[in-house]
Design a protein around this motif. Structure first.
Motif, PDB file in Angstrom:
ATOM      1  N   LYS A 213     -35.672 -25.595  -0.460  1.00 35.14           N
ATOM      2  CA  LYS A 213     -36.649 -24.776   0.264  1.00 35.14           C
ATOM      3  C   LYS A 213     -36.755 -23.356  -0.281  1.00 35.14           C
ATOM      4  O   LYS A 213     -36.985 -22.408   0.455  1.00 35.14           O
TER       5      LYS A 213
ATOM      6  N   ASP B 202     -39.088 -22.441  -1.894  1.00 34.26           N
ATOM      7  CA  ASP B 202     -40.497 -22.083  -1.840  1.00 34.26           C
ATOM      8  C   ASP B 202     -40.810 -21.303  -0.572  1.00 34.26           C
ATOM      9  O   ASP B 202     -41.876 -20.746  -0.425  1.00 34.26           O
TER      10      ASP B 202
ATOM     11  N   ARG C 106     -36.127 -15.808  -0.247  1.00 37.84           N
ATOM     12  CA  ARG C 106     -35.870 -15.929  -1.673  1.00 37.84           C
ATOM     13  C   ARG C 106     -34.509 -15.386  -2.061  1.00 37.84           C
ATOM     14  O   ARG C 106     -34.310 -14.195  -2.169  1.00 37.84           O
TER      15      ARG C 106
ATOM     16  N   MET D 259     -38.224 -26.590  -4.767  1.00 40.18           N
ATOM     17  CA  MET D 259     -39.248 -25.588  -4.449  1.00 40.18           C
ATOM     18  C   MET D 259     -40.445 -26.173  -3.729  1.00 40.18           C
ATOM     19  O   MET D 259     -41.546 -25.673  -3.881  1.00 40.18           O
ATOM     20  N   GLY D 260     -40.249 -27.242  -3.006  1.00 40.76           N
ATOM     21  CA  GLY D 260     -41.398 -27.794  -2.294  1.00 40.76           C
ATOM     22  C   GLY D 260     -41.120 -29.221  -1.891  1.00 40.76           C
ATOM     23  O   GLY D 260     -40.016 -29.726  -2.080  1.00 40.76           O
TER      24      GLY D 260
ATOM     25  N   SER E 100     -40.773 -31.181  -7.670  1.00 41.34           N
ATOM     26  CA  SER E 100     -40.479 -29.766  -7.452  1.00 41.34           C
ATOM     27  C   SER E 100     -38.979 -29.433  -7.475  1.00 41.34           C
ATOM     28  O   SER E 100     -38.535 -28.496  -6.850  1.00 41.34           O
TER      29      SER E 100
ATOM     30  N   GLY F 281     -51.017 -26.071  -8.614  1.00 40.83           N
ATOM     31  CA  GLY F 281     -50.170 -25.077  -7.982  1.00 40.83           C
ATOM     32  C   GLY F 281     -50.442 -23.656  -8.423  1.00 40.83           C
ATOM     33  O   GLY F 281     -49.580 -22.979  -8.945  1.00 40.83           O
TER      34      GLY F 281
ATOM     35  N   GLN G 202     -50.768 -21.159  -6.580  1.00 43.58           N
ATOM     36  CA  GLN G 202     -49.939 -20.237  -5.813  1.00 43.58           C
ATOM     37  C   GLN G 202     -48.561 -20.113  -6.418  1.00 43.58           C
ATOM     38  O   GLN G 202     -47.973 -19.040  -6.468  1.00 43.58           O
ATOM     39  N   LYS G 203     -48.056 -21.257  -6.885  1.00 39.01           N
ATOM     40  CA  LYS G 203     -46.726 -21.252  -7.482  1.00 39.01           C
ATOM     41  C   LYS G 203     -46.718 -20.354  -8.715  1.00 39.01           C
ATOM     42  O   LYS G 203     -45.812 -19.561  -8.924  1.00 39.01           O
TER      43      LYS G 203
ATOM     44  N   GLY H 263     -47.078 -16.745  -7.753  1.00 41.46           N
ATOM     45  CA  GLY H 263     -45.830 -16.337  -7.120  1.00 41.46           C
ATOM     46  C   GLY H 263     -44.753 -15.992  -8.125  1.00 41.46           C
ATOM     47  O   GLY H 263     -43.833 -15.234  -7.841  1.00 41.46           O
TER      48      GLY H 263
ATOM     49  N   GLU I 250     -46.125 -12.243  -5.379  1.00 38.77           N
ATOM     50  CA  GLU I 250     -45.941 -12.550  -3.957  1.00 38.77           C
ATOM     51  C   GLU I 250     -46.836 -11.656  -3.116  1.00 38.77           C
ATOM     52  O   GLU I 250     -47.547 -12.095  -2.238  1.00 38.77           O
TER      53      GLU I 250
END
Ligand code: GDP
Ligand code: MG
Length: 438
Positions: free
Chosen positions: A245, A247, A251, A271-272, A277, A340, A342-343, A346, A352
């Protein structure tokens, strides 16, 4: 977030030019607070900050031309050390078939999900894994594993579904019969450390003699993580950690304590919820991510998966020399291929924050809009977006079928990206000819 706080501290230092001992002291105080608030264990924080401080308080740093830069590098270096310095691979026994990997951890930590992801990863490396459903306590547990196994076409052994130790033991024979070279044993957890759970894990362990026991730890767990991990280390013992988790929002806080407290390496990060992931844990990358320096290598590696050498060169050039609208366009297409968005964003420094500002709306329709706007720019405009004045904006808006506001938005995003690239260039030490670390 932790990254934002640390970045803020570093920005302050950079604004100062020459640093005094007082500057260092107050920066260290801020780092200390930021880490504590991110739920890093206080002992770990104490050791960490005093090590950083000692290294920063030398005349070499204070009298250098770029003291702030040096401080950042020292903190990065210490953080990497704290996370384990080197990447720690999964060790498989050469002379044993099947190899057995056992997963332990609290309920909800992500064991079952991680079991499937690990199977997927190993399958991709040419192995033929078998998943063993040894969580016999919750009726739905085996179904969950079965569903995940079906998704990735990896067989799941359920046995009689009653006695966890028997299921584990029988799964080995099953693997032998079906030529599976690795068995991944998913086990039951409890919400808290509990004697029965520990005993069961110990019993499974002695029944199947795993080559590797991995503890799955939820990165969102707070301070308590330290006690839980320590307890498992004492009772079952394990070889490494899968941090799940990551993601989410938390962090790194937990990750930072785990290694220091148990001495056990983090081997993978999850990460997901998708099967692909699970990633090998790289302490240096993680440290950079925590410091908000972005994951340059991660981005390049992602790019490598889908791009040919030429495209990777482009990506590197972009990071090193700043980038044009054409680069932006090319990158959007890359991102599309990689999935992804967003990934990816990020991973960038400040990414972020950017995502939050954008209200996490970096979706597919947004991509299409940005693309059509860039395509309505002339060659010259794409090279020098700063020259796009009001009149040109109107023309581009009309040409692309969007509003001037939309065009402004794209220019603003480009500007932000361009600044981020510049920042990343400063902070990372990728040299144009330098090769990516494996
Ligand atoms: P277990 O009880 O230890 O087997 O935990 P599960 O594998 O069932 O996971 C518990 C919940 O966390 C499920 O809803 C998973 O989908 C979710 N989960 C597991 N790993 C991750 C992750 O890396 N990221 C996110 N966002 N969710 C995860
Ligand atoms: Mg489970």
């Amino acid at each position: 977030s932790l990254s934002d706080r640390l970045q803020g501290t570093f920005d302050k230092l950079r604004g100062k030019g020459r640093l005094t001992e007082d500057d260092i002291n107050s920066a260290m105080r801020e780092i200390r607070m930021a880490l504590l608030e991110a739920d890093v264990n206080y002992r770990v924080v104490k050791t960490f900050v005093s090590a950083c401080k000692e290294k920063c308080m030398t005349s070499e740093v204070l009298d250098s031309l770029t003291p702030a830069q040096n401080v950042v590098m020292i903190v990065l270096d210490q953080l990497t050390k704290l996370l384990g310095s080197t990447e720690s691979k999964l060790v498989l026994a050469q002379n044993r078939t099947p190899n057995v990997i056992m997963l332990v951890g609290l309920q909800g930590s992500g064991k079952t999900t991680a079991a499937a992801k690990l199977a997927y990863l190993l399958k991709g490396q040419g192995h033929s894994p078998l998943l063993a459903a040894c969580d016999t306590h919750r009726p739905a547990a085996a179904d969950q594993l079965q569903t995940l196994g079906n998704e990735i076409s990896v067989p799941v052994f359920r046995g009689d579904g009653k006695d966890a130790v028997a299921v584990a033991r029988d799964s080995i024979q099953e693997a032998v019969d079906h030529l599976n070279d690795i068995v991944i044993v998913d086990t039951a957890g409890r919400l808290q450390v509990d004697e029965e759970m520990m005993q069961e894990a110990v019993d499974i362990k002695s029944a199947v003699k795993p080559d590797q026991i991995l503890m799955v730890v939820d990165a969102m767990t707070g301070q308590d993580i330290v006690n839980v991990v320590r307890e498992f280390a004492e009772r079952v013992d394990f070889d490494g950690v899968i941090m799940s988790k990551l993601d989410g929002d938390a962090r790194g806080g937990g990750a930072l304590s785990v290694r220091e407290v148990t001495g056990k390496p983090i081997k993978f990060v999850s990460m997901g919820e998708k099967p692909d992931s699970l990633e090998v844990f790289h302490p240096d990358r993680m440290a950079k991510r925590i410091l908000g320096m972005g994951d340059v290598y991660g981005i390049i590696e992602q790019a490598q998966k889908v791009a040919d050498e030429k495209q990777v060169e482009d990506a590197e050039r972009m990071l090193l020399e700043g980038f044009t609208m054409d680069d932006y366009l090319g990158q959007l297409q890359q991102i599309r291929k990689m999935g992804g968005l967003q990934k990816m964003i990020g991973m960038l420094p400040g990414g972020e924050r950017m995502l939050q500002q954008a209200g996490n709306q970096a979706d597919e329709s947004q991509l299409t809009k940005v693309e059509s706007i860039i395509r309505s720019m002339t060659k010259e405009e794409r090279k020098k977006p700063k020259k796009i004045n009001g009149q040109r904006r109107k023309r581009i808006a009309a040409g692309s079928g969007h509003t001037v506001q939309d065009v402004n938005q794209v220019l603003k995003q480009w500007d932000q990206m361009n600044k981020m690239m510049g920042k990343m260039r400063q902070m990372t030490q990728v040299s144009p000819k330098g090769k990516k670390k494996g």
